[in-house]
Design a protein around this motif. Structure first.
Motif, PDB file in Angstrom:
ATOM      1  N   THR A 173      -3.558  34.797  46.797  1.00 19.62           N
ATOM      2  CA  THR A 173      -3.589  34.023  45.555  1.00 19.62           C
ATOM      3  C   THR A 173      -3.868  32.557  45.821  1.00 19.62           C
ATOM      4  OG1 THR A 173      -2.063  35.548  44.449  1.00 19.62           O
ATOM      5  CG2 THR A 173      -2.193  33.305  43.566  1.00 19.62           C
ATOM      6  N   ALA A 177      -7.505  30.853  44.895  1.00 16.50           N
ATOM      7  CA  ALA A 177      -7.463  29.829  43.854  1.00 16.50           C
ATOM      8  C   ALA A 177      -8.316  28.622  44.243  1.00 16.50           C
ATOM      9  CB  ALA A 177      -6.020  29.398  43.595  1.00 16.50           C
ATOM     10  N   ALA A 181     -11.631  27.709  41.999  1.00 13.47           N
ATOM     11  CA  ALA A 181     -11.368  26.598  41.071  1.00 13.47           C
ATOM     12  C   ALA A 181     -12.648  25.895  40.613  1.00 13.47           C
ATOM     13  CB  ALA A 181     -10.393  25.606  41.700  1.00 13.47           C
ATOM     14  N   THR A 186      -9.066  30.593  37.295  1.00 13.39           N
ATOM     15  CA  THR A 186      -7.745  30.344  37.862  1.00 13.39           C
ATOM     16  C   THR A 186      -7.200  31.621  38.505  1.00 13.39           C
ATOM     17  OG1 THR A 186      -6.493  30.902  35.859  1.00 13.39           O
ATOM     18  CG2 THR A 186      -7.273  28.613  36.087  1.00 13.39           C
ATOM     19  N   VAL A 187      -6.390  31.434  39.555  1.00 19.09           N
ATOM     20  CA  VAL A 187      -5.763  32.558  40.256  1.00 19.09           C
ATOM     21  C   VAL A 187      -4.295  32.208  40.475  1.00 19.09           C
ATOM     22  CG1 VAL A 187      -5.900  34.134  42.222  1.00 19.09           C
ATOM     23  CG2 VAL A 187      -7.953  32.892  41.487  1.00 19.09           C
ATOM     24  N   ASN A 188      -3.413  32.988  39.895  1.00 17.49           N
ATOM     25  CA  ASN A 188      -1.975  32.748  40.030  1.00 17.49           C
ATOM     26  C   ASN A 188      -1.249  34.058  40.295  1.00 17.49           C
ATOM     27  OD1 ASN A 188      -1.543  29.773  39.279  1.00 17.49           O
ATOM     28  ND2 ASN A 188      -2.794  30.503  37.564  1.00 17.49           N
ATOM     29  N   THR A 242      -3.253  26.712  38.755  1.00 16.56           N
ATOM     30  CA  THR A 242      -3.912  27.661  39.650  1.00 16.56           C
ATOM     31  C   THR A 242      -3.320  27.548  41.048  1.00 16.56           C
ATOM     32  OG1 THR A 242      -6.074  28.609  40.250  1.00 16.56           O
ATOM     33  CG2 THR A 242      -5.856  26.200  40.400  1.00 16.56           C
ATOM     34  N   GLY A 243      -3.356  28.664  41.774  1.00 17.15           N
ATOM     35  CA  GLY A 243      -2.808  28.697  43.127  1.00 17.15           C
ATOM     36  C   GLY A 243      -1.291  28.704  43.171  1.00 17.15           C
TER      37      GLY A 243
END
Length: 254
Positions: A173, A177, A181, A186-188, A242-243
């Protein structure tokens, strides 16, 4: 640089949730369906449970599709993607929720069991994300939300393989992210503590009571509470988040 935005209203977007036939996944499906979104419910073998979740989602007026695939198989994921495309359902939001747990000593864990836990939890997340993120990158907008676990942060005795898989998801993740970006994706990850689902069926009443005693909030989370956090991370106004590994755990781990 302006904030990336979808060219579709949020309620007209499509969300794909893996492992959505029951538990947290089903709660997530219902939460998105409650605002009338397009909801894709993935399952592996729980056909009837997936259909029941779909019926619940459709009561909100949502457009719902159920799909089956072994997430360790590239071919099956590609076939699933083709089916979605035929229905005009290209995911704007991907929720990687599918997973299995295992309780026992590492010394007694077979290689096949290890491969299954890592394959479904971690490899499945990788393969699904790789398959569906391209369309998000092309549109310069998307949300990828991975369901992890508190054990991916702290590790758990007698759950080494599960903790390893979820820890891998957390690292995945954070790294992805940064990669996505610039593309407006977004990556969460959501890393719950103890949630009142079928995964707790292996614990007896005294073990559950001892666990509740250890949690400052004094109770287990409900699936709907986890679903609400996933929903929030999918909103357009969450585009600057994100992240992150967010752990709803009742104060159990800080």
């Amino acid at each position: 640089m302006t904030e990336p935005t979808s060219n579709k209203p949020f309620t007209e977007q499509t969300v794909l949730i893996t492992g959505a036939s029951r538990g947290i996944g089903a709660a997530i499906a219902r939460r998105f369906a409650s605002v009338g979104m397009n909801v894709v419910i993935h399952y592996l073998q729980s056909h009837e449970a997936a259909n029941e979740t779909a019926r619940e989602a459709m009561r909100y007026g949502a457009r719902v599709l159920t799909v089956t695939a072994d997430l360790r198989s590239v071919d099956q994921i590609e076939r699933m993607q083709d089916k979605l495309a035929q229905h005009g359902l290209i995911p704007d939001i991907l929720v990687n929720n599918a997973g299995i747990s295992h309780y026992g000593l590492l010394s007694e864990l077979s290689e096949n069991e290890w491969d299954e836990i890592i394959g479904i939890n971690l490899k499945g997340t990788y393969l699904m994300t790789r398959q569906f993120m391209s369309a998000m990158i092309e549109r310069k907008y998307g949300r990828i939300i991975n369901v992890s676990s508190v054990w991916g942060i702290s590790g758990a005795s007698c759950e080494v393989a599960y903790s390893t898989a979820k820890g891998g998801i957390n690292a995945f993740t954070k790294a992805l992210a940064k990669e996505l970006a610039p593309s407006g994706v977004t990556v969460n990850a959501v890393a719950p503590g103890v949630v009142d689902t079928a995964m707790m069926n292996g614990f007896d009443a005294s073990e559950k009571a001892a666990l509740e005693n250890d949690i400052p909030a004094g109770r287990f989370a409900q699936p709907d509470e986890i679903a609400s956090l996933v929903y929030f991370l999918a909103l357009p106004e969450s585009g600057y988040i994100t992240g992150q590994i967010i752990s709803p755990n009742g104060g159990w781990l800080t």
